[in-house]
Design a protein around this motif. Structure first.
Motif, mmCIF file in Angstrom:
data_model
loop_
_atom_site.group_PDB
_atom_site.id
_atom_site.type_symbol
_atom_site.label_atom_id
_atom_site.label_comp_id
_atom_site.label_asym_id
_atom_site.label_seq_id
_atom_site.Cartn_x
_atom_site.Cartn_y
_atom_site.Cartn_z
ATOM 1 N N LYS A 8 50.011 17.677 20.055
ATOM 2 C CA LYS A 8 48.843 17.811 20.730
ATOM 3 C C LYS A 8 48.086 19.170 20.734
ATOM 4 C CE LYS A 8 47.724 17.859 25.976
ATOM 5 N NZ LYS A 8 48.412 17.951 27.169
ATOM 6 N N ASP A 35 57.308 13.303 26.703
ATOM 7 C CA ASP A 35 56.225 14.052 26.675
ATOM 8 C C ASP A 35 56.306 15.362 27.296
ATOM 9 O OD1 ASP A 35 54.742 12.162 25.228
ATOM 10 O OD2 ASP A 35 54.255 11.236 27.320
ATOM 11 N N LYS A 76 58.072 6.799 31.158
ATOM 12 C CA LYS A 76 56.703 7.088 32.000
ATOM 13 C C LYS A 76 57.193 7.259 33.370
ATOM 14 C CE LYS A 76 53.838 5.847 28.863
ATOM 15 N NZ LYS A 76 53.238 6.760 28.224
ATOM 16 N N HIS A 133 56.722 19.415 27.379
ATOM 17 C CA HIS A 133 56.195 20.578 26.663
ATOM 18 C C HIS A 133 57.697 21.405 26.169
ATOM 19 C CE1 HIS A 133 54.261 24.394 25.539
ATOM 20 N NE2 HIS A 133 55.186 24.937 26.062
ATOM 21 N N LYS A 166 60.296 5.509 25.122
ATOM 22 C CA LYS A 166 59.406 6.197 25.688
ATOM 23 C C LYS A 166 59.561 6.148 27.111
ATOM 24 C CE LYS A 166 55.868 8.655 24.847
ATOM 25 N NZ LYS A 166 55.625 9.944 24.167
ATOM 26 N N LEU A 215 55.562 18.348 21.898
ATOM 27 C CA LEU A 215 56.230 17.695 23.063
ATOM 28 C C LEU A 215 57.238 16.807 22.728
ATOM 29 C CD1 LEU A 215 52.671 16.277 24.287
ATOM 30 C CD2 LEU A 215 53.862 18.440 25.030
#
Length: 171
Positions: free
Chosen positions: A120, A138, A43, A140, A41, A133
């Motif tokens: 989401k 994350d 960030k 779109h 993931k 997503l």
């Protein structure tokens, strides 16, 4: 165990679609976060993404805009291979799950793996939809609807600008 799953996933994708490194040999990016093998993931702030991404990709992927229907490069595209997130390189869809539709965007009935995408609630534009997503960064990608073909009945309606495509390398 986590590392073993990661190795298995990368190996599986490589076996299904030839050597990933060979497939992406012609693909160049200045994005330090882009990787077709990494699944951890990310960030990264939108301020950082804005410095890295082309404006049209940033607008759709990071600000949830939508490209104009029937204009995306993958709408009527029909080659065999793998679709990746244009922001981070995460594997998203196989061409074998892509299907013809009249919605104006490339559509797929299932992602390449369960966690390649996340969902989401989207209640923008006076409607309730489910936003799709990228499971890694994350970004779109588009929306999912319940009017797709078997076996899932789902239609992942994606923005072409958010996708990279790598064809199967024929040996």
């Amino acid at each position: 165990m986590k590392k073993l799953k990661k190795i298995f996933l990368v190996s599986s994708v490589a076996l299904m679609h030839g050597n990933i490194a060979a497939q992406s040999a012609n693909f160049k990016t200045k994005n330090p976060y882009y990787s077709k093998t990494e699944t951890a993931k990310l960030k990264v702030s939108n301020a950082e993404w804005k410095k890295i991404l082309k404006p049209e990709l940033y607008q759709v992927a990071r600000e949830a805009a939508t490209e104009t229907a029937f204009t995306g490069k993958f709408y009527e595209f029909d080659e065999k291979g793998t679709y990746y997130c244009a922001v981070c390189g995460n594997a998203l869809f196989l061409s074998t799950s892509k299907f013809a539709t009249t919605c104006g965007w490339p559509s797929f009935y299932e992602p390449i793996r369960k966690n390649s995408v996340i969902y989401k609630k989207d209640d923008s534009h006076n409607m309730v939809r489910t936003e799709v997503l990228c499971g890694r960064c994350d970004s779109h990608l588009g929306h999912i609807f319940d009017d797709g073909p078997a076996p899932t009945g789902k239609r992942f309606c994606m923005n072409s600008v958010c996708l990279d495509f790598v064809p199967i390398v024929k040996k």
